[in-house]
Design an enzyme around this catalytic site. Structure first.
Site, PDB file in Angstrom:
ATOM      1  N   GLY A  96       0.809  -1.212   0.000  1.00  0.00           N
ATOM      2  CA  GLY A  96       0.000   0.000   0.000  1.00  0.00           C
ATOM      3  C   GLY A  96       0.841   1.259   0.000  1.00  0.00           C
ATOM      4  N   TYR A 109     -14.219  -3.660   9.852  1.00  0.00           N
ATOM      5  CA  TYR A 109     -12.879  -3.103   9.613  1.00  0.00           C
ATOM      6  C   TYR A 109     -12.027  -3.202  10.877  1.00  0.00           C
ATOM      7  CZ  TYR A 109      -9.152   0.308   9.122  1.00  0.00           C
ATOM      8  OH  TYR A 109      -7.917   0.923   9.105  1.00  0.00           O
TER       9      TYR A 109
END
Length: 319
Positions: free
Chosen positions: A27, A181
């Site tokens: 990422g 999440y």
């Protein structure tokens, strides 16, 4: 459990040199991962951006090289949600040594419906936890062959107030995006601590360290064209939040320290100094679910079953 020893002084603006070392950042094309990569590149190390979108990865590479002349930075394609593709991504590294992998990439969905990957796994749990577990499994031979290498896992302070439901790890019965999440990040953090316990038991020199960035906002984050440009309006709107939160540049500091600081030990947790939300990186206590070894062992087993991989099988001590 690691003790809260007094680490050596650390200056986030004067990082130690790291020429000859290789760092992989998942990422690394945007957000906090971008700033982790930029700061690591400034040490003279080779930084590999592992990003799903090659265009975004190239934009990040250009930005880093603009700000860090002579930076050694390249990228590979990495899709953590596609478990079958990860072995090829690791092969594309083409490295003989890997000094650290930063497990930073993540997906946060803010509204239903629940989404699944091609493997049938819930998207956030798959990307944030399962994908990194599988990636580390493929990387373990390279990491254990590199003296004093590190696995640095980026968690979230929101995970500390959550709990795992390992009877329904992928939220098939009661899907709530924010909770799912937080649970995925909690699983990722617990994995990081369990990985270090297994590394120690195997007698190797690789360390596993867990970090969290605190609270970070785009409106407080400096521009990095062509990756992202902050507008004047965003800057003004972000001023009040700056009293409590921080930029993504500052949010990268705990991870960068976990990669570079020679006083860092395996099994530690690093986060921002001020209420765990903003400020310089400091050592935090590991408690609650994060310290539950029985929960960690069960999570490891569940994850190995879901991925068909197990980093433990490759934990061979190297000298």
């Amino acid at each position: 459990m690691p003790s809260l020893h007094s680490p050596a002084p650390w200056n986030v603006r004067r990082l130690p040199r790291a020429e000859g070392r290789n760092f992989l950042v998942t990422g690394g094309g945007a957000g906090i991962g971008y700033f982790v990569a930029e700061q690591l590149a400034a040490t003279g190390a080779t930084v590999v951006l592992a990003v799903r979108d090659p265009a975004k990865a190239e934009a990040a590479r250009v930005s880093i090289r603009t700000r860090v002349p002579g930076a050694r930075v390249r990228h590979i394609r990495l899709d953590l949600a596609d478990l079958a593709s990860l072995e090829a991504s690791v092969d594309a590294l083409g490295l003989e040594r890997l000094d650290a992998v930063v497990c930073n990439a993540g997906v946060l969905l803010d509204r239903p419906p629940r989404r699944e990957t091609g493997d049938g796994n819930e998207l956030m749990f798959a990307t944030n936890h399962l994908g990194h577990f599988a990636l580390v499994s493929w990387l373990t031979p390279l990491l254990t062959a590199t003296p004093a290498s590190r696995v640095v896992t980026t968690g979230s302070f929101t995970a500390k107030s959550e709990s795992l439901d390992l009877d329904d790890p992928q939220s098939t019965r009661d899907y709530r995006p924010k909770r799912t999440y937080a649970r995925s990040k909690l699983a990722q953090m617990i994995f990081g601590f369990e990985l270090d316990r297994r590394l120690r038991a195997a007698g190797g020199t690789t360390l596993s360290v867990v970090t969290h960035p605190g609270g970070a906002l785009d409106s407080l984050t400096p521009s990095r064209p062509p990756v992202r440009v902050r507008t004047a309006g965003e800057r003004l709107r972000g001023l009040p939040a700056g009293l409590l939160l921080q930029s993504k540049e500052a949010a990268a500091w705990p991870t960068v320290r976990a990669v570079l600081d020679p006083s860092v030990r395996g099994g530690q947790l690093w986060g921002p100094r001020v209420f765990g939300i903003r400020g310089l990186p400091v050592l935090e206590p590991v408690r609650g679910h994060l310290a539950d070894t029985a929960l960690a062992a069960r999570l490891w087993s569940v994850t190995a079953d879901l991925t068909g991989l197990d980093p433990s099988s490759n934990l061979v001590a190297r000298t």
